[in-house]
Scaffold this active site. Structure first.
Site, PDB file in Angstrom:
ATOM      1  N   ASP A 133       0.817  -1.214   0.000  1.00  0.00           N
ATOM      2  CA  ASP A 133       0.000   0.000   0.000  1.00  0.00           C
ATOM      3  C   ASP A 133       0.846   1.258   0.000  1.00  0.00           C
ATOM      4  O   ASP A 133       0.629   2.169  -0.806  1.00  0.00           O
ATOM      5  CB  ASP A 133      -0.913   0.030   1.232  1.00  0.00           C
ATOM      6  CG  ASP A 133      -1.987  -1.045   1.178  1.00  0.00           C
ATOM      7  OD1 ASP A 133      -1.884  -1.975   0.351  1.00  0.00           O
ATOM      8  OD2 ASP A 133      -2.919  -0.969   1.992  1.00  0.00           O
ATOM      9  N   ARG A 181       0.359   5.813  17.248  1.00  0.00           N
ATOM     10  CA  ARG A 181       0.158   6.843  16.228  1.00  0.00           C
ATOM     11  C   ARG A 181       0.756   8.199  16.592  1.00  0.00           C
ATOM     12  O   ARG A 181       1.331   8.877  15.731  1.00  0.00           O
ATOM     13  CB  ARG A 181      -1.325   6.973  15.914  1.00  0.00           C
ATOM     14  CG  ARG A 181      -1.983   5.703  15.368  1.00  0.00           C
ATOM     15  CD  ARG A 181      -1.105   4.954  14.435  1.00  0.00           C
ATOM     16  NE  ARG A 181      -1.761   3.878  13.724  1.00  0.00           N
ATOM     17  CZ  ARG A 181      -1.106   3.027  12.947  1.00  0.00           C
ATOM     18  NH1 ARG A 181       0.210   3.107  12.818  1.00  0.00           N
ATOM     19  NH2 ARG A 181      -1.758   2.078  12.305  1.00  0.00           N
ATOM     20  N   ASP A 241      -7.143   5.728  12.487  1.00  0.00           N
ATOM     21  CA  ASP A 241      -5.726   6.082  12.386  1.00  0.00           C
ATOM     22  C   ASP A 241      -5.500   7.379  11.634  1.00  0.00           C
ATOM     23  O   ASP A 241      -4.618   8.163  11.984  1.00  0.00           O
ATOM     24  CB  ASP A 241      -4.953   4.926  11.760  1.00  0.00           C
ATOM     25  CG  ASP A 241      -4.823   3.768  12.725  1.00  0.00           C
ATOM     26  OD1 ASP A 241      -4.773   4.032  13.942  1.00  0.00           O
ATOM     27  OD2 ASP A 241      -4.774   2.606  12.286  1.00  0.00           O
ATOM     28  N   SER A 278      -6.802  -7.214   7.845  1.00  0.00           N
ATOM     29  CA  SER A 278      -6.066  -5.973   7.977  1.00  0.00           C
ATOM     30  C   SER A 278      -5.382  -6.012   9.334  1.00  0.00           C
ATOM     31  O   SER A 278      -6.036  -6.203  10.356  1.00  0.00           O
ATOM     32  CB  SER A 278      -7.054  -4.800   7.901  1.00  0.00           C
ATOM     33  OG  SER A 278      -6.405  -3.601   8.235  1.00  0.00           O
TER      34      SER A 278
END
Lengths: 428, 428, 428, 428
Positions: free
Chosen positions: A38, A118, A147, A202
Site C-alpha cells: 500500500d 500513532r 488512524d 487488515s
C-alpha cells in the site's frame, strides 16, 4: 500585534487548502512508509499526482518485521531522503508506560495497542518535515478508520500549517485489484511471497500488540479461526505448567523482571514473549470508532495484559484509596483521548499531570502466576505499602483501631438519609 | 407544621441513643441470624445484656448452606419469632442484575459479591422490625469492616428511628476463645463438627460469590493455599475441553442459557456451576475499605465473572458509543456507592435511573467459550445490533460512507489545536 | 521491617486514645486561640481538665481584628509559649489563589471562605506542636460543624500520632450562659464591650470572607437584616457611579490591579475594599455540611466574587476548550474536597497538579465594571489569547476557515445516530 | 436479515449524497424560514438551484416578532405549503424547563438560549418533511457556527435518510452586499425599514434569550455599546426600588409566580419582563464553539437568570447532598451536549433520566429580591424541605445530634491518611 500576526499565518495556510493549490504547492512530502504494497503505491502516486519529492519514514516500533529492506524499495522508486528509525525505546518509555500508569482500557476491553503508536509516528513525521523542509505529510490510513484521525490531529497540533495528503480519501484505488493493477502499470515491485500480505485480515503491529480486522471478522457472531493469531498460542496449546514471574515497579513503570533490570522496550518484549507462550492477551471485541461506526477487532496484547494486571496489583498496596478512585473515574476519558487521537492535546497533558503525580509511590514488586491465558496475582510487596496488618487483622489488634469510632462514622454518614426518611422520603 | 413535627421525631430518637437508655428501652430486637457460632452467641448476649426479646431472621441468599436448621437453634435459645426466608430470586433480580447492568467493578477487580447482599438483608431486617414492633436491629459484623456500614446505612435510610446494636463494637469477646468460653458458660450449643467453622478464614457466601479474609491472607505477599477455595476448581484442574455456552439478554439481564429460559436465581446458579467447574472467577486482591484501611480478600465469583464479560459483549453491539462511554465514566462511582453501603440512597437511585434508561436496547445473545479460567467471547448477535457490516467493511462499501467527510471531521476537530499551535503553544 | 515498625507506631497512638489515658498523657497542647471568649475559656478548661501546659497560637489571616491583644490575654492565664503569626500572604498565595485557579464554587454558590483557611491553621498547629514538643492540639470548633473536620483531618494527615482535644465535643458548657458562669468562677477576663461578641450570629472572618450563621438565619424563609452585614454596603447604598478596574493575571493569579503590581494579600485586600464599597459579594445560601445536615449561611466575599468572574474571563480567551470543560467537570469534586477538609490529601494534590498544569497560559488583563452588586466583564486581552478574529468573524475571512469542512464534521458526528435511527431507534 | 436490511437502507441514502444527485433528486425541501432577508434569499436560491418546491416553516418561539407576515412573503415567492406554528409552550415545557432542572450553564456563564431552541426546530422540520414528503431540509445557519451542527445532528438523528441543504456552505453570497444584489436581481421583496436588519450585530432571539455577535464584539477588549441591548435596561437605568417576587416550584419547574398559576411560556415571559425591567440577565462572554474557534457573544437572558438562581435555591432545601453534588458534576457535560447539538441523542436522554429522577422532591417556594441587575434569594420554603432547625441550630438541640459521633466520623475518615503519614508519606 501577536494576535494579528498569528491570524495571518493561519490564513495563509488555509488559503492553500483547496486541492488545486495543494497539487502545485507541495514540493516535498514526508510519508509514513512501511515498505509494503500500500505505501509503496502511495510513494509512486504522490510522485505522479503531486509531482513532488517524497521523503520516506520507516520506524521500528516493534512490529516484528525488518525495517531496513524499506530502504532499497524506497531507493528503487527514486526516493532520496530516507529515514529509518528504531523508536522502540521511545515508544515504550514515553507512550506505552505513561498510558499504563492510568490503567488505561478503552470500552472495558481494548488496551489501545494501535492508538498509542500513532502519536509517536505523527511526531516523527513532523520532525522530519521540519528537517527536510517538507510542506506536507502523508500516510496510508483509510478514510474509515481511527488512524487517519490520530495521525492528522497529531500533525496539526504540532505543526498547524502542515498539509496532509491522505491518498485513501483521494484516489479511486479502492480494492486490492486496482492497487495491483496500479503497481503493474507503474513497475512498482510487489513482494508476492510476503506472508503478511497474504493474510485476509487488515493487521497492525507494534511492541504493544498486533491487531486483526476485516474478512471473516466482519460478522460479530463468527469466531476467529485459530490460525489468524500470530503472537500467542491458544490457552489450549499453552504449557501445562505454571510460569511464575516477578515484576519490579518504580514510579508506576516496570524496571526489572525477575530481579533483572531492563530497559522499557526490553521489559515489553520479555512480557510479550512469556505472555504469548502462555496463551495470554487475546481479545476479541466490537469497539466504537471515533468516526462513528462499530468495528470488530481482534487483538493480541500479551505483555500489556500482564502489565495492566501487575500495575493494578502494585497500586493496590501503595496507592491511597481516594487517589485510586479518582484515577478509576478519570481513566475512561483518558482512554477516550488516546483512542480518538488526542495524545498531543492540552487536555491529555492535563490528565497526565494528575496521573503522574499519583505514581511517585507506586514502587514495589508483584509476583505473577501465568497459566494458559490466566494472569494471576500471587503476591505484592513494597517498601511504600500502605497495607497494615496490625489494623486490618481479624485477630486482636492491640488497640490499633477503635471499633467504637465506627459508630460515629456510620451515624454521621447516615444523618442526611435519616433526616430525609424522617421527613417522609421513601427509598424503596 | 411538617418540619417541626419531623424534628421532634428525630429528637426523640437521638434522646435514646446513650447506652443506658438503650438497654432499658429496647424490648425487642431483630437479629440477622446465620445459625452459626457468632450469631448464636449474639442471641444470648442480646437477651442477657439488653434483657430483651430477640427475633431471628435467617435468609437463604444462596450461601449454599441449609437455613432450616437455624430454626431449631433459635428455638433452643428461647426465640419466639423466627423468620426464615428464601430470598434468592429477589437477591438476583433486584440487586445483582441491576448492578451488573452497570458493569460494576470496584477498584478494577472486585465484583462486589458481599456488598450487594447487604442492602437486601438491611431491608428485610427493617421490614421484620416493622412487622414485629421491634425497636432495634442487630448484626454480627465487626467494627472494622464494611458490612456494619452497609447494614446500618441501609437500616437508618429505611427507618430513621431504628436503633442498631452492633455487639462486636460493644462487647469484649474479641477472640474465638472468649466466644467459646461464653458459649460454655451459657449452654449455647456449638456445632464443633461444622466444616465452615474449622476454616481459618473469615468467609461470606451468597449466590454471587464466596469470600475469604484473614489468617494467611493477611500477608499480601503470600499466595493462598489451593484448599482454601471452595466453589471452583483451579484452572489447572479444570477440564481439558472447552465448554461453549450461549446467554440471552433482555434489557441487560440474562433470561436464558443455551436457549432455555430461566429465573434470575437459576441463571446465576447455573453460571456458578459451569464457571466453577471451568476454573473461572477466582480473584485475589487488596482492596480499600470504607472504614479506612486496606484489606486482602480472595473471592470466587464464577457466575458473575461470566456475566460481566457477556454483558459487556452484548452492549458492545447494541449500545450507542457515547452511552457506553458515559456508563464507563459513571461506573466507578456506582461501584463505590454499592461498596460503601449506599444502595438505599437517593444518589444510587439517580444513577440507576440513568443506567436502566440505557438498557432497553441491550437485547441479544452472546456465545462464550469457557476454558480453564478463561471466559472468551466467541460471538454476539442481536436484533438491536448497531454493528453495520456495510459501513465497517474494508471492502468496497458501495457508497455507504463518504471518506471525504473524514477530512472535514478531522480539520474541525483539530482547529482549536491548530489555532493554539499557531499562537505558539507547544505540546511537546 | 518497615511495615511492622509503622504499625507499632500507630498502635501506640491508638492505645492512648481513651479519655482516661489522654488526660494523664497530655503534657502540652497547642490551641488555636483567637483571644475571644470561647477560646479563652478553652485555655483554662484545658489547664484544669488535662492538667497540661497550653501553647496558644493566634494568626492574622485577615480577619480584621488585632491579633496582638491575644498575647496579654494568654499571658494573664499563665500561658508561657505564645505564637502570634501574620499569615496573610501565605494564606492568599498558597491557599486562596490555588483554589481560585480551579474556579472553585461549592454547590453552585459558596466560595469556600471558611473552608480554605482551615488547612493553613491545621498546618501551623502541627508545626508548632513539633517545635514545642506538644502531644496534642485543640480548637474551638463545635461538634456539629465542618471546621472540626477540617482542623482534625489536616492535623491527622500531617502528624498521624497527634492527639486532638475538641472541648465542644467533651464538655457540658453548651450555652453562652454556662460559658459566662465558667469565666466568672475561674476569673477569666471577658471583654463585655467587644462588639463582635454582641452579635447574635456565629461569625468567621479571614481575608477571603466573613460568614454569618445562627439566630434569625436558622429560618431559611427569613431574610437577613441589613445590619448583619459588615464588609459590604448593600447594592442600594452603593455608589451611583460605575467603578472600572483592571486585573492582570500571571499563570492564573492576579499580580496587579490597574497596572500596579501587588502581593497576593494586597490584591485580595484591595478587591475586598473596592468590592465591598460597591455592594459586591453578598451571598445567602443553604448548604450541605459534611457532617450531614443542611445549614443556612450568609457570606460576604467581595474580593473573591470579583476574582472568580475575572479569572473565568481571562481563561475564556487563553484556555483551550477541552481543558476548560475538563476543569469545569473536575471543579465540583475539588470544591467538595476543600469544603470537606481534604486539602491535605493526596487526591487534592492530584487534582491540583492537573489544575496548575492548565494555568501556565492564563496570562493577561481583564477590565471590570463594578456597580451596585454587579461585576461586569468589560474587556479581556492577552498575549496568550486564542481568540482569533480572522476565523471567528462574520465578515469575509479570506479563506481562514473552510465552511465545507463543517459538512464532514457534522456527518461523521451524526453517523452513530443515523445508523441507530436507521435500525429503528427512536429518540422522541 | 435485520442487519442487512438496515444496511441497505443506509446505503441508499448515502448513494444520493453527492451534489449532482442531490440537485436532481430533491423535489421538495422544508426550510426554516424567518421571513427575513437571509432566508427569503434562500427560498429563491433553493428554487433556482435545486429546481425544487420549497415548504416554509416559521415558528413563534418567543423571538418577539410577528410570524404571520412570513406567510405573505412566502406566498409572494410561490411557496404553496406554508407552516406557521406557535411553539412557545412546547419550547419552554419540553426544552427550557428540562434543561433548567440540571442548573445548566455552559463554560460557567452561558445559559444556552440559542442552543436549546435548535432541537425543537429540527424536530418540527423533520415532522413537516414527513408530512409533506420532502426529501430535504434547509436552514440559514452559517458554516462557521454551532447552529448548523445543532439543526443537522437533530435532523439526522430523527430521520437518518434526510438530506440537508445548508446554503451558506454552498453558495458564494458571502456578504450582505451580494445578498442584496441577489434580491434585486430576483425581485425578492426586502423590508428595508425592518429595525432588526439594520443592527450591525448577528442576533438570535427566543423566549429564553436574545443574543448578539459580530461587528464591534469581534474585539474581546471592546465593551458593548449600551444601545445594542434590546431586552433589558442597564442596571444603572433600572428602578431604584427593590422588586420582590415569589416563584413556586413543582418537580423542579416553576408553576406559579406570586401565587398565580401560569403556563410554562407565561412563566418565562413574565420573568423576562420583570427581569429585563430590573437590569437582570446581561452576559458578555467569549465562548468555545463546537466547530473549534472562540467566539464573543453578548446575551440577555433575564428570565433564565432568575430561574437558575431560584431553582438552585429551592434545590438547596429539598435535595439530598450527594444528589446535589452528582448533579453538579454531571451538569457540565449535560451543558456540553446541549451546546454541541446533541439534544436528540441517547446520552442526553440517559442524563435526563437521572436529572428528572432527582426532581420529584423539588417543590416549594422561593422569594426573590430583584434590584438593578441583582437576583437575591430572600427566602425559600418547602413541605419537602430537608432543612432541620432542630439539628442545625447553634442553640441547645435537646439531643437531636450527638456531637460525640463526630469524633468517630473524623477518625475513620482520617485513617487512610494517618496510616500513610505513619508510613512516611508527606503531603506538604
Amino acid at each position: 500585534m501577536n494576535s494579528r500576526a498569528g491570524s495571518s499565518r493561519i490564513r495563509g495556510l488555509f488559503e492553500q487548502s483547496s486541492m488545486e493549490q495543494d497539487m502545485s504547492d507541495v514540493k516535498k512530502v514526508v510519508l509514513a512508509y512501511s515498505g509494503g504494497l500500500d505505501t509503496s503505491v502511495i510513494v509512486r502516486w504522490l510522485q505522479d499526482t503531486y509531482n513532488c519529492e517524497v521523503v520516506t519514514f520507516t520506524a521500528d516500533i516493534g512490529q516484528g518485521e525488518e525495517v531496513e529492506p524499506a530502504r532499497a524499495k524506497a531507493e528503487a522508486m527514486g526516493v532520496k531522503e530516507i529515514y529509518i528509525d528504531d523508536l522502540r525505546e521511545e515508544f515504550v518509555r514515553d507512550f506505552v508506560f505513561p498510558m499504563f500508569r492510568a490503567n488505561t482500557v478503552y470500552e472495558g476491553e481494548y488496551l489501545l495497542g494501535t492508538s498509542i503508536a500513532r502519536p509517536l509516528i505523527a511526531k516523527r513525521l513532523i520532525e522530519i518535515a521540519n528537517e527536510t523542509g517538507a510542506e506536507a505529510i502523508s500516510h496510508g490510513a483509510t478514510g474509515k478508520g481511527n488512524d487517519q484521525v490520530r495521525f492528522e490531529l497529531g500533525a496539526y497540533a504540532l505543526k498547524p500549517g502542515i498539509q496532509v495528503i491522505a491518498p485513501w480519501r483521494e484516489w479511486d484505488l479502492g480494492s486490492r485489484e486496482s492497487l495491483m493493477q496500479y503497481c503493474a502499470e507503474r513497475d512498482i515491485p510487489v513482494d508476492f511471497a510476503n506472508a503478511k500480505k497474504k493474510s485476509p485480515y487488515s493487521m497492525d503491529a507494534n511492541l504493544l500488540h498486533i491487531s486483526y480486522e476485516g474478512d471473516l471478522l466482519e460478522d460479530p457472531w463468527a469466531e476467529p479461526e485459530e490460525d489468524m493469531w500470530r503472537w500467542s498460542v491458544s490457552p489450549e496449546d499453552a504449557p501445562d505448567e505454571v510460569t511464575y514471574m516477578e515484576l519490579t515497579f518504580e514510579k508506576g513503570d516496570v524496571v526489572a523482571i525477575d530481579g533483572e533490570a531492563m530497559s522499557p522496550a526490553t521489559v515489553l518484549e520479555t512480557l510479550n514473549k512469556v505472555g504469548g507462550a502462555n496463551g495470554i492477551g487475546r481479545d476479541d471485541i466490537v469497539e466504537n470508532r471515533y468516526v462513528g461506526m462499530k468495528s470488530r477487532g481482534c487483538y493480541e496484547t500479551p505483555g500489556g495484559t500482564i502489565l495492566l494486571k501487575a500495575h493494578r496489583a502494585i497500586e493496590s498496596i501503595t496507592l491511597d484509596r481516594e487517589v485510586t478512585h479518582m484515577k478509576d473515574e478519570l481513566m475512561p476519558r483518558y482512554a477516550k483521548l488516546v483512542y480518538n487521537g488526542y495524545w498531543w492535546s492540552p487536555e491529555r497533558k492535563m490528565l497526565q499531570a494528575a496521573i503522574d503525580e499519583s505514581q511517585d509511590v507506586v514502587n514495589g514488586t508483584v509476583k505473577l502466576r501465568l497459566y494458559k491465558g490466566n494472569v494471576i496475582v500471587a503476591g505484592r510487596k513494597s517498601a511504600d505499602s500502605l497495607f497494615d496488618e496490625s489494623i486490618a487483622t481479624f485477630e486482636d489488634d492491640a488497640g490499633a483501631y477503635d471499633q467504637k469510632d465506627a459508630e460515629g462514622f456510620i451515624k454521621l454518614n447516615a444523618l442526611r438519609m435519616r433526616i430525609a426518611a424522617n421527613k417522609g422520603r421513601d427509598l424503596l
